[in-house]
Design an enzyme around this catalytic site. Structure first.
Site, PDB file in Angstrom:
ATOM      1  CB  SER A 214       2.526   2.807  -4.767  1.00  0.00           C
ATOM      2  OG  SER A 214       1.809   2.790  -5.977  1.00  0.00           O
ATOM      3  CG  HIS A 242       2.302   4.095  -0.870  1.00  0.00           C
ATOM      4  ND1 HIS A 242       2.161   2.771  -0.522  1.00  0.00           N
ATOM      5  CD2 HIS A 242       1.391   4.337  -1.839  1.00  0.00           C
ATOM      6  CE1 HIS A 242       1.212   2.214  -1.258  1.00  0.00           C
ATOM      7  NE2 HIS A 242       0.732   3.146  -2.066  1.00  0.00           N
ATOM      8  CE  LYS A 273      -2.120   2.827   0.083  1.00  0.00           C
ATOM      9  NZ  LYS A 273      -2.899   1.731  -0.495  1.00  0.00           N
TER      10      LYS A 273
END
Ligand code: PLP
Length: 427
Positions: A214, A242, A273
């Site tokens: 990240s 991610h 996320k």
């Protein structure tokens, strides 16, 4: 006082014999202890301030999205992990409302006592389908999924081989397990191979890596990792926080992007996320592993079930992605617009083709000054410096979302050029 039921079912109250200390003494003792603790804590806080690593929090007074309200101003937001813009997508929000109405606010229970609803099983089924794995188990967060996996899977006769820059939750999870621990250099296949040789005698070996890291937006070399794992008889685990939802042709993640979906054994990821952004995490992988996690994984066994509205939101997000790959495709077009324009303007952007776009500046103070000036221009970005990233590699991490319009992206680039010129970073 102690209470018990008398013969007629009446509550009997018996006096308890406790030796009480004089009140003044009690007060003094706790006062001294807390005063000492305060001094220690204040010393720690001061050292964080002095080191310049104090993390302050901006208060948002609107929904998460490309435009947010902060301190009474409407600003352009480039620092959320809201990659697909689903945090405030109307269908995702409505699904949360529907689940709240039908299933209530929460379960007041862990899963195995009376905390499993059909809603949870349905989301687990959809996530297993999305990742094309045998089964799935939900956690309250991916931090918990990482904390709960390794201890269950690996014992003292096993070994875990972990990239040195893996996420903090992986590091903590590995600390909890009793397997032999070997750290290999970041993305370094030669070092990984030497650690695989070194751990040949272990019963089981697990190679552990973030799919995408990240801080740099760099992607793990999964083809090479899977080749080595096969050669040396190891399993492969990836953390896809991610990547899930937008990397790869159908947004399945790093393993799809690199064509190794069948060769990666275990995937952990987050619902917090791209998949709606509420909260929650999960593990997908072989059924016996998921079955064993339900029996033994401590964050699963000893923590409350995911609240129904959160499950409702995430389920709708996964359904949207199962129905169409369009959102994932848009993501890559927006990312490349920002990366190309910034590179043309003379900036160095780390990583490749990922919506995490670290604008490399080097100096910590410069990164923080530029971030402050960007905010004055109505663009919210965050500077990262040591110890979050290595010394001398300070940067501003920009995160692109599908919800950003082309105008939003261009506005961000213009603001960067304007502030960076002021600080002599670009001409
Ligand atoms: N793993 C990685 C790579 C992350 O970036 C994060 C969140 O920052 C986590 C795990 C933890 O995820 P969650 O917020 O669901 O606990």
């Amino acid at each position: 006082m102690a209470m018990s039921l008398g013969q007629a079912g009446r509550v009997l109250v018996k006096p308890l014999r406790v030796v009480l200390q004089p009140p003044a003494l009690l007060f003094n003792r706790s006062y001294t202890a807390i005063a000492e603790a305060r001094a220690v804590l204040n010393g720690e806080l001061e050292s964080i301030r002095t080191a310049g690593t104090w993390k302050s929090e901006r208060i948002i007074s609107s929904k998460q999205g490309p435009h947010i309200n902060v301190d009474g101003s409407r600003i352009l937001n480039f620092c959320a992990n809201n990659y697909l813009g689903l945090s405030s997508h109307p269908e995702v929000v409505q699904a949360g409302i529907d689940a709240l109405k039908s299933y209530g606010a929460g379960l007041s229970s862990v899963r195995f006592i009376c905390g499993t609803q059909d809603l949870h099983k349905n989301l687990e089924k959809k996530l297993a389908e999305f990742h094309e794995r045998e089964d799935c188990i939900l956690y309250a967060s991916c931090f918990d999924a990482n904390a709960g996996l390794f201890e269950v899977l690996l014992g003292p006769e096993d070994a875990v081989l972990s990239d040195e820059l893996n996420h903090a939750s992986i590091i903590d999870g590995i600390r909890l397990c009793r397997a032999k621990r070997l750290r290999y250099k970041h993305l370094d296949l030669r070092d990984l191979e030497s650690k695989l040789k070194e751990s040949q005698s272990s019963r089981m070996r697990l190679v552990v890596t973030d799919g995408v890291f990240s801080m740099d937006g760099d992607v793990a070399p999964l083809v090479g990792i899977c080749d080595l794992a096969e050669q040396y008889g190891a399993m492969v685990f990836i953390d896809e926080c991610h990547a899930t939802g937008f990397l790869g042709p159908r947004g399945r993640g790093t393993d799809e992007l690199l064509g190794v979906m069948e060769r990666v054994d275990i995937v952990n990821s987050t619902l917090g996320k791209a998949l709606g952004g509420a909260a929650g995490g999960y593990t997908v992988g072989p059924k016996p592993l998921i079955d064993l996690l339900r029996q033994r994984s401590r964050p699963y066994l000893f923590s409350n079930s995911l609240p129904p509205p959160v499950v409702g939101c995430a389920t709708r997000a996964v359904e949207l992605l199962l129905a169409s790959s369009d959102i994932a495709h848009t993501m890559s077009a927006k990312t490349m617009r920002f990366r190309n324009k910034m590179t043309e303007a003379g900036f160095t952007i780390s990583g490749s083709a990922h919506p995490i776009c670290p604008v490399m500046l080097g100096d910590a103070r410069l990164a923080s000054l530029i971030a402050d000036d960007m905010l004055k221009l109505g663009v919210y970005v965050i500077g990262f410096s040591f110890p979050v990233v290595p010394k001398g590699k300070a940067r501003i991490r920009v995160q692109i979302s599908v919800a950003h319009t082309d105008d939003d992206i261009d506005h961000c680039v213009d603001a960067f050029v304007q502030t960076a010129r002021k600080h002599g970073v670009v001409s």
